[in-house]
Design a protein around this motif. Structure first.
Motif, PDB file in Angstrom:
ATOM      1  N   MET A 407       0.851  -1.183   0.000  1.00  0.00           N
ATOM      2  CA  MET A 407       0.000   0.000   0.000  1.00  0.00           C
ATOM      3  C   MET A 407       0.889   1.237   0.000  1.00  0.00           C
ATOM      4  SD  MET A 407      -2.829  -1.078   2.886  1.00  0.00           S
ATOM      5  CE  MET A 407      -3.743   0.455   2.630  1.00  0.00           C
ATOM      6  N   PHE A 408       0.301   2.386  -0.367  1.00  0.00           N
ATOM      7  CA  PHE A 408       1.087   3.615  -0.375  1.00  0.00           C
ATOM      8  C   PHE A 408       0.242   4.797   0.081  1.00  0.00           C
ATOM      9  CE2 PHE A 408      -1.105   4.052  -4.395  1.00  0.00           C
ATOM     10  CZ  PHE A 408      -1.246   5.421  -4.571  1.00  0.00           C
ATOM     11  N   VAL A 409       0.940   5.825   0.542  1.00  0.00           N
ATOM     12  CA  VAL A 409       0.368   7.145   0.821  1.00  0.00           C
ATOM     13  C   VAL A 409       1.254   8.159   0.118  1.00  0.00           C
ATOM     14  CG1 VAL A 409      -0.046   8.896   2.596  1.00  0.00           C
ATOM     15  CG2 VAL A 409      -0.645   6.517   3.041  1.00  0.00           C
ATOM     16  N   HIS A 410       0.647   9.165  -0.492  1.00  0.00           N
ATOM     17  CA  HIS A 410       1.385  10.192  -1.223  1.00  0.00           C
ATOM     18  C   HIS A 410       1.110  11.548  -0.575  1.00  0.00           C
ATOM     19  CE1 HIS A 410       2.078  12.383  -5.353  1.00  0.00           C
ATOM     20  NE2 HIS A 410       2.953  12.753  -4.430  1.00  0.00           N
ATOM     21  N   ARG A 411       2.192  12.237  -0.169  1.00  0.00           N
ATOM     22  CA  ARG A 411       2.086  13.596   0.369  1.00  0.00           C
ATOM     23  C   ARG A 411       2.827  14.544  -0.581  1.00  0.00           C
ATOM     24  NH1 ARG A 411      -1.430  14.100   4.704  1.00  0.00           N
ATOM     25  NH2 ARG A 411      -0.290  15.992   5.278  1.00  0.00           N
ATOM     26  N   LYS A 412       2.129  15.595  -0.995  1.00  0.00           N
ATOM     27  CA  LYS A 412       2.731  16.614  -1.864  1.00  0.00           C
ATOM     28  C   LYS A 412       3.376  17.675  -0.993  1.00  0.00           C
ATOM     29  CE  LYS A 412       3.636  18.596  -5.794  1.00  0.00           C
ATOM     30  NZ  LYS A 412       4.581  17.982  -6.741  1.00  0.00           N
ATOM     31  N   LEU A 413       4.687  17.865  -1.153  1.00  0.00           N
ATOM     32  CA  LEU A 413       5.436  18.835  -0.372  1.00  0.00           C
ATOM     33  C   LEU A 413       5.632  20.116  -1.172  1.00  0.00           C
ATOM     34  CD1 LEU A 413       8.242  16.421   0.928  1.00  0.00           C
ATOM     35  CD2 LEU A 413       5.952  16.822   1.896  1.00  0.00           C
ATOM     36  N   ALA A 414       6.071  21.153  -0.505  1.00  0.00           N
ATOM     37  CA  ALA A 414       6.308  22.415  -1.196  1.00  0.00           C
ATOM     38  C   ALA A 414       7.416  22.276  -2.230  1.00  0.00           C
ATOM     39  CB  ALA A 414       6.657  23.502  -0.178  1.00  0.00           C
ATOM     40  N   ASP A 415       8.378  21.380  -1.978  1.00  0.00           N
ATOM     41  CA  ASP A 415       9.516  21.243  -2.883  1.00  0.00           C
ATOM     42  C   ASP A 415       9.685  19.828  -3.411  1.00  0.00           C
ATOM     43  OD1 ASP A 415      10.171  20.123  -0.481  1.00  0.00           O
ATOM     44  OD2 ASP A 415      12.188  20.982  -0.369  1.00  0.00           O
ATOM     45  N   GLY A 416       8.630  19.025  -3.377  1.00  0.00           N
ATOM     46  CA  GLY A 416       8.761  17.666  -3.884  1.00  0.00           C
ATOM     47  C   GLY A 416       7.591  16.785  -3.509  1.00  0.00           C
ATOM     48  N   ASP A 417       7.858  15.480  -3.469  1.00  0.00           N
ATOM     49  CA  ASP A 417       6.821  14.493  -3.178  1.00  0.00           C
ATOM     50  C   ASP A 417       7.373  13.459  -2.213  1.00  0.00           C
ATOM     51  OD1 ASP A 417       4.438  14.790  -5.405  1.00  0.00           O
ATOM     52  OD2 ASP A 417       6.386  15.424  -6.187  1.00  0.00           O
ATOM     53  N   LEU A 418       6.518  13.008  -1.304  1.00  0.00           N
ATOM     54  CA  LEU A 418       6.891  11.988  -0.334  1.00  0.00           C
ATOM     55  C   LEU A 418       5.892  10.844  -0.434  1.00  0.00           C
ATOM     56  CD1 LEU A 418       8.723  11.232   2.146  1.00  0.00           C
ATOM     57  CD2 LEU A 418       6.882  12.144   3.568  1.00  0.00           C
ATOM     58  N   TYR A 419       6.405   9.613  -0.623  1.00  0.00           N
ATOM     59  CA  TYR A 419       5.567   8.418  -0.655  1.00  0.00           C
ATOM     60  C   TYR A 419       5.929   7.540   0.541  1.00  0.00           C
ATOM     61  CZ  TYR A 419       4.140   9.376  -5.495  1.00  0.00           C
ATOM     62  OH  TYR A 419       3.623   9.933  -6.633  1.00  0.00           O
ATOM     63  N   PHE A 420       4.910   7.005   1.196  1.00  0.00           N
ATOM     64  CA  PHE A 420       5.102   6.004   2.241  1.00  0.00           C
ATOM     65  C   PHE A 420       4.569   4.686   1.701  1.00  0.00           C
ATOM     66  CE2 PHE A 420       3.303   3.720   5.995  1.00  0.00           C
ATOM     67  CZ  PHE A 420       4.496   3.471   6.654  1.00  0.00           C
ATOM     68  N   VAL A 421       5.406   3.645   1.725  1.00  0.00           N
ATOM     69  CA  VAL A 421       5.055   2.355   1.131  1.00  0.00           C
ATOM     70  C   VAL A 421       5.226   1.277   2.190  1.00  0.00           C
ATOM     71  CG1 VAL A 421       5.577   0.676  -0.682  1.00  0.00           C
ATOM     72  CG2 VAL A 421       5.800   3.135  -1.148  1.00  0.00           C
ATOM     73  N   ILE A 422       4.245   0.368   2.294  1.00  0.00           N
ATOM     74  CA  ILE A 422       4.376  -0.760   3.209  1.00  0.00           C
ATOM     75  C   ILE A 422       4.198  -2.072   2.439  1.00  0.00           C
ATOM     76  CG2 ILE A 422       3.404   0.613   5.093  1.00  0.00           C
ATOM     77  CD1 ILE A 422       0.931  -1.225   5.016  1.00  0.00           C
ATOM     78  N   ASN A 423       4.903  -3.078   2.929  1.00  0.00           N
ATOM     79  CA  ASN A 423       4.740  -4.448   2.440  1.00  0.00           C
ATOM     80  C   ASN A 423       4.058  -5.241   3.540  1.00  0.00           C
ATOM     81  OD1 ASN A 423       4.979  -7.069   1.379  1.00  0.00           O
ATOM     82  ND2 ASN A 423       7.076  -7.294   2.141  1.00  0.00           N
ATOM     83  N   ARG A 424       2.805  -5.631   3.336  1.00  0.00           N
ATOM     84  CA  ARG A 424       2.055  -6.358   4.351  1.00  0.00           C
ATOM     85  C   ARG A 424       2.329  -7.858   4.322  1.00  0.00           C
ATOM     86  NH1 ARG A 424      -4.086  -5.282   4.692  1.00  0.00           N
ATOM     87  NH2 ARG A 424      -3.678  -6.432   6.623  1.00  0.00           N
ATOM     88  N   SER A 425       3.043  -8.314   3.312  1.00  0.00           N
ATOM     89  CA  SER A 425       3.346  -9.730   3.198  1.00  0.00           C
ATOM     90  C   SER A 425       4.388 -10.151   4.236  1.00  0.00           C
ATOM     91  CB  SER A 425       3.870 -10.041   1.793  1.00  0.00           C
ATOM     92  OG  SER A 425       4.394 -11.348   1.720  1.00  0.00           O
ATOM     93  N   LYS A 426       4.338 -11.417   4.623  1.00  0.00           N
ATOM     94  CA  LYS A 426       5.338 -11.949   5.538  1.00  0.00           C
ATOM     95  C   LYS A 426       6.590 -12.419   4.794  1.00  0.00           C
ATOM     96  CE  LYS A 426       3.976 -13.925   9.332  1.00  0.00           C
ATOM     97  NZ  LYS A 426       3.929 -12.770  10.255  1.00  0.00           N
ATOM     98  N   LYS A 427       6.650 -12.099   3.509  1.00  0.00           N
ATOM     99  CA  LYS A 427       7.809 -12.429   2.696  1.00  0.00           C
ATOM    100  C   LYS A 427       8.381 -11.145   2.104  1.00  0.00           C
ATOM    101  CE  LYS A 427       5.987 -16.966   1.297  1.00  0.00           C
ATOM    102  NZ  LYS A 427       5.602 -17.821   0.146  1.00  0.00           N
TER     103      LYS A 427
END
Length: 656
Positions: A407-427
């Motif tokens: 899954m991901f979350v996207h935050r738009k910054l004043a000078d760029g972009d920040l993505y938060f990514v998680i892997n929910r799998s146990k592998k």
């Protein structure tokens, strides 16, 4: 009551600064002394005389009482929000208090709309309970968190909280390594202020682990067995929260879930099957649709907060729609909006003319495919991703086929972009992730240690492709801020090679007052819970392992020297030559001890804290001399012990 207890100067700006309304658990309600008056005010007509048809058991067709019940329940829901939640918010602000507000949370028989309830709070809240590998996350809680973050995004409340990591019938049984997947899932649903549930006051020093909130945890307080090592775990939560509070949330889809059920109901028994994966979305309720959304000059939908969406999607329980909602759809489409969804079949309201509803539906859905309405369009489809692609909107984050549990979350910054990514799998998974960003060089931000590292990437038109491997149930932040000077960059990742194994015997000292001997010598590393001495087997607390070792061959002073502890139960603080290196709280339990190394021999100390579980089991044994004090039943004598202590193998590694 608070002012009487604390004094006038300790409620508001200082002292008690916030109130929190917990989940609505009052059950069903259907009457108030002003019900007729309020019904007439909200609906524009008086309810039928006589007892209301609440059980829907009245003469006539089934449709008539059902239609009345729909209107009646909508009225009750609106009053629930305006007379309770809005009133609490007004009073809180009169006293200068910040209001945190949960809503229904779970699949409860509470009438009302989740988003309408939470919009009055300064900080909307959801909730997420822990789960085991044998169970699963309750989908209604995922919907609840998404509803809370949607309120924040839609109405401009940047901080979104959650009752976090709540457990039941799991006394003192969870370490930070167990909880990371829980808190990461919260962050992936838009939460950026966890409220740990719960931290019960512990007034007594000699009663441990102490008091509890009946069967409920987390038992996160000063008597937790690993409390003195909690800082890195708290720092992890704080860093993620800080990063996810920066800039503004990016979502392409406004997901309208209908007028007939709250989010907690439509997600009660399973996740929604039609939510986008490669595009982010926010929920929108009827109030937000009719009174909140507008269209800008480029055909984007705009929320009261200024958040923009490329399409409005009709999902959830939108198969029936009232005339005011349909008219608003028409207005938005005429203004240039793109609306995706199937045609409603009817209206649930008694006040709507069925012929007028049918005529408006025929105008908006004139045939299969796309219907042009004014400057906008309505796409007859339940595939919102395909619809976005058809109007030229690239996926925001395509994590690839291998990332079905990501899954991901996207935050738009004043000078760029920040993505938060998680892997929910146990592998572990290898992602060939594609992000809707160009001209920027990505870097990995680690919330574990705060470090930033470059990562390989290649520019591909309006997107950037980032190949990256994510560990089991792990997460990362990807920051696009620095200008990219090349079309492609390859960053070589060093491999680790073992140069020594610290086997053999270890000396161990045990925290006093926990039933174990002062010290022991272990001929080889293994779980304390596997030792023959019951005083050690049932130990809970801090055990300090000591060993002396020489500088290994193949290591050059000044380069990193990684100490890999192998398996640990549950947290480990490492010191070398009296210098504290840091605390490892999750796999891989690995720290760089290079800065503390000296020529010749070096002294290693590993302080390991395990959970209270084993001591609680030990105290349940026949004729046990009890060490612990609890106010609830915990574990039986035959409960399985948890692996504990420094289990190893312990290795020294260098980078190649």
């Amino acid at each position: 009551m608070y002012k009487e207890a604390a004094g006038d100067d300790l409620v508001g700006k200082r002292g008690v600064r916030a109130l929190l309304t917990d989940s609505s658990e009052v059950g069903s309600f259907n009457w108030t002394p002003r019900m007729v008056e309020q019904f007439k005010r909200l609906r524009g007509y008086a309810p039928p005389p006589g007892p209301p048809a609440l059980p829907a058991l009245v003469p006539g067709t089934r449709a008539e009482p059902d239609a009345f019940l729909s209107v009646y329940r909508r009225t009750l829901g609106e009053l629930h929000a305006s007379e309770h939640y809005a009133t609490v918010a007004r009073i809180a602000r009169e006293y200068g208090l910040t209001l945190y507000g949960e809503a229904i949370e779970d699949r409860r028989p509470v009438i009302g709309d989740d988003m309408a309830m939470r919009r009055y709070a300064d900080i909307p809240m959801g909730a997420l309970w822990v789960w085991t590998d044998e169970s699963r996350v309750r989908p209604t809680l995922l919907g609840d968190m998404k509803g809370a973050s949607s309120v924040g995004h839609f109405y401009g409340k940047n901080i979104v909280a959650a009752e976090s990591m709540t457990s039941a019938l799991a006394p003192w049984a969870l370490a930070p390594s167990d909880l990371r997947r829980v808190i990461d899932l919260e962050f992936a649903h838009g939460i950026n202020r966890p409220v740990v549930h719960t931290s019960v006051h512990q007034p007594l020093d000699d009663k441990k682990p102490g008091l509890s909130l009946m069967i409920f945890g987390q038992f996160f307080n000063r008597h937790e067995s690993w409390a003195e090592m909690a800082k890195p775990w708290v720092d992890y939560m704080a860093r993620n929260s800080f990063l996810l509070q920066q800039g503004r949330n990016v979502a392409d889809v406004a997901y309208f879930y209908g007028e007939e059920a709250p989010i907690s109901a439509i997600t009660a028994y399973g996740p929604l099957a039609d939510t986008p994966v490669r595009y982010a979305y926010d929920f929108v309720n009827a109030e937000g649709l009719i009174d909140g959304l507008r269209v800008d000059g480029e055909g984007r939908l705009v929320a009261p907060s200024g958040a923009t969406y490329r399409v409005l999607y009709l999902g959830g329980r939108s198969e029936r729609m009232t005339l005011p909602a349909l008219k608003r759809l028409a207005e938005l489409a005429e203004g240039g909006a793109t609306i995706v969804g199937r045609a409603p079949t009817s209206s649930p309201s008694l006040a709507d003319d069925p012929a007028e509803v049918a005529a408006l539906v025929r105008r908006l859905w004139a045939g299969p495919g796309e219907t042009r309405v004014g400057r906008g369009r309505i796409i007859d489809s339940d595939d919102v991703e395909a619809a976005l692609a058809s109007v030229g909107v690239l996926p925001d984050a395509d994590l690839g086929a291998a990332a079905k549990d990501s899954m991901f979350v996207h935050r738009k910054l004043a000078d760029g972009d920040l993505y938060f990514v998680i892997n929910r799998s146990k592998k572990p998974v290898k992602l060939d992730a594609r992000f809707r960003v160009s001209g920027k060089a990505p870097e990995i931000l680690s919330a574990v240690d705060g470090r930033s590292t470059p990562v390989s990437f290649r520019q591909d038109g309006a997107t950037t492709v980032v190949p990256i491997e994510v560990g089991p149930e792990q997460s990362f932040h990807l920051l696009f801020r620095k200008p990219a000077t090349t079309k492609e960059t390859i960053v070589a990742k060093p491999a680790l090679a073992t140069v020594a194994e610290l086997g053999g015997s270890w000396g161990v000292t045990f925290q006093p007052g926990r039933g174990a001997p002062p010290s022991a010598t272990l001929p080889t590393l293994a779980s304390l819970s596997a030792q023959s001495d019951p005083a050690i087997r049932y130990f809970s607390g801090e055990a300090i392992y000591r060993k002396t070792f020489s500088v290994p061959k193949g290591y050059r002073r000044g380069q990193p020297l990684w100490l890999d502890l192998g398996a640990v139960g549950d947290l480990a603080e490492v010191s070398v030559n009296g210098r504290v290196i840091g605390t490892a709280w999750q796999a891989p339990y690995r720290l760089d001890i290079g800065p503390a190394m000296r020529p010749g021999e070096n002294r290693l100390e590993v302080k390991v804290a395990n959970l209270w579980v084993n001591r609680l089991i030990g105290d349940a044994q026949p004729d046990a001399k009890k060490v612990t004090f609890v106010t609830i039943p915990t574990f039986g004598a035959d409960a399985p012990l948890r692996p504990s202590g420094l289990i190893g193998p312990v290795r020294l590694e260098v980078e190649r």
